[in-house]
Scaffold this motif. Sequence first.
Motif: not given
Length: 133
Positions: A71-78
Amino acid sequence: MPLSEHEQRMLEQMERALYAEDPKFATALEGSGLRTYTRRRVYQAVAGIVVGIALLMTGVIVPNVLWVSVVGFLVMLGCTLLAVTGWRKAPKPGEQPVSGSAGGSAHGRNRQRRSMMNRIEERWQRRRDEQGH
């Protein structure tokens, strides 16, 4: 490197002349909308990336919650995508920021494309006319 006193005076004279000749254009060039729009996007993206890093680190440190890292990676990507698309959509100096839906900006791009195509067609027609005569 800071401007010299002479350069600063010349710049002030040019600004005053611009305001005197065309105050509407001069205020549009100030770019306050552009700066505010871009600054807000950058702050939002940086805050989101910091939250994403925190989630990523939490998922790595705490056992059995690997999904938090994802989830943290996806937040950073977004947030990175938000920053990049926000930067691309930032208004040019002299334009007002687009408010409302993205449909208005797509309409403006279509109008620009049409006008560009009209210019190309006119040039093509002129060339054909010149060659034919």
